[in-house]
Design a protein around this motif. Structure first.
Motif, short mmCIF file in Angstrom:
data_model
loop_
_atom_site.label_atom_id
_atom_site.label_comp_id
_atom_site.label_asym_id
_atom_site.label_seq_id
_atom_site.Cartn_x
_atom_site.Cartn_y
_atom_site.Cartn_z
N PHE A 1 0.85 -1.19 0.00
CA PHE A 1 0.00 0.00 0.00
C PHE A 1 0.88 1.25 0.00
O PHE A 1 1.90 1.30 0.70
N PRO A 2 0.51 2.26 -0.78
CA PRO A 2 1.33 3.48 -0.79
C PRO A 2 1.21 4.25 0.52
O PRO A 2 0.14 4.32 1.11
N ILE A 3 2.31 4.81 0.95
CA ILE A 3 2.33 5.65 2.15
C ILE A 3 2.12 7.08 1.67
O ILE A 3 2.84 7.56 0.78
N PRO A 4 1.11 7.78 2.23
CA PRO A 4 0.85 9.15 1.75
C PRO A 4 2.04 10.07 1.99
O PRO A 4 2.73 9.99 3.00
N LYS A 5 2.27 10.95 1.01
CA LYS A 5 3.36 11.93 1.13
C LYS A 5 2.94 13.02 2.10
O LYS A 5 1.75 13.34 2.21
N PRO A 6 3.91 13.61 2.81
CA PRO A 6 3.54 14.70 3.73
C PRO A 6 3.04 15.92 2.96
O PRO A 6 3.50 16.21 1.86
N LYS A 7 2.07 16.58 3.52
CA LYS A 7 1.52 17.80 2.92
C LYS A 7 2.18 18.99 3.60
O LYS A 7 2.32 19.04 4.81
N PHE A 8 2.60 19.97 2.80
CA PHE A 8 3.26 21.15 3.33
C PHE A 8 2.43 22.39 3.00
O PHE A 8 1.82 22.48 1.93
N THR A 9 2.43 23.35 3.92
CA THR A 9 1.81 24.65 3.63
C THR A 9 2.83 25.51 2.87
O THR A 9 4.02 25.19 2.84
N MET A 10 2.37 26.59 2.28
CA MET A 10 3.27 27.47 1.54
C MET A 10 4.34 28.07 2.46
O MET A 10 5.48 28.22 2.07
N SER A 11 3.98 28.40 3.69
CA SER A 11 4.97 28.97 4.60
C SER A 11 6.03 27.94 4.98
O SER A 11 7.20 28.28 5.14
N GLU A 12 5.64 26.67 5.11
CA GLU A 12 6.62 25.62 5.38
C GLU A 12 7.56 25.43 4.19
O GLU A 12 8.77 25.26 4.37
N ILE A 13 7.02 25.47 2.99
CA ILE A 13 7.85 25.35 1.78
C ILE A 13 8.81 26.52 1.69
O ILE A 13 9.99 26.35 1.39
N ASP A 14 8.33 27.73 1.98
CA ASP A 14 9.20 28.91 1.95
C ASP A 14 10.34 28.78 2.96
O ASP A 14 11.48 29.13 2.66
N SER A 15 10.03 28.28 4.15
CA SER A 15 11.08 28.15 5.16
C SER A 15 12.09 27.09 4.75
O SER A 15 13.28 27.24 4.99
#
Length: 57
Positions: A17-31
């Protein structure tokens, strides 16, 4: 390195079964971007002293 961080390879459980990828907010991606590029460009070269007689020789 950056591509692997932002787009990780899919992972699966032992049952397949695939393990879901973590979801990031835009502020987390920016950091993460800031940390990555800050580390990448922080390797500053020390300035060399060049005198005018060396340039016009």
């Amino acid at each position: 390195m950056y591509k692997k961080l932002m787009f990780p390879e899919p992972s699966f459980t032992p049952q397949g079964f695939p393990i879901p990828k973590p979801k990031f907010t835009m502020s987390e991606i920016d950091s993460m971007d800031f940390g990555f590029f800050d580390e990448m460009f922080s390797e500053e070269q020390p300035e060399q002293k060049v005198y005018i007689d060396q340039v016009w020789a």
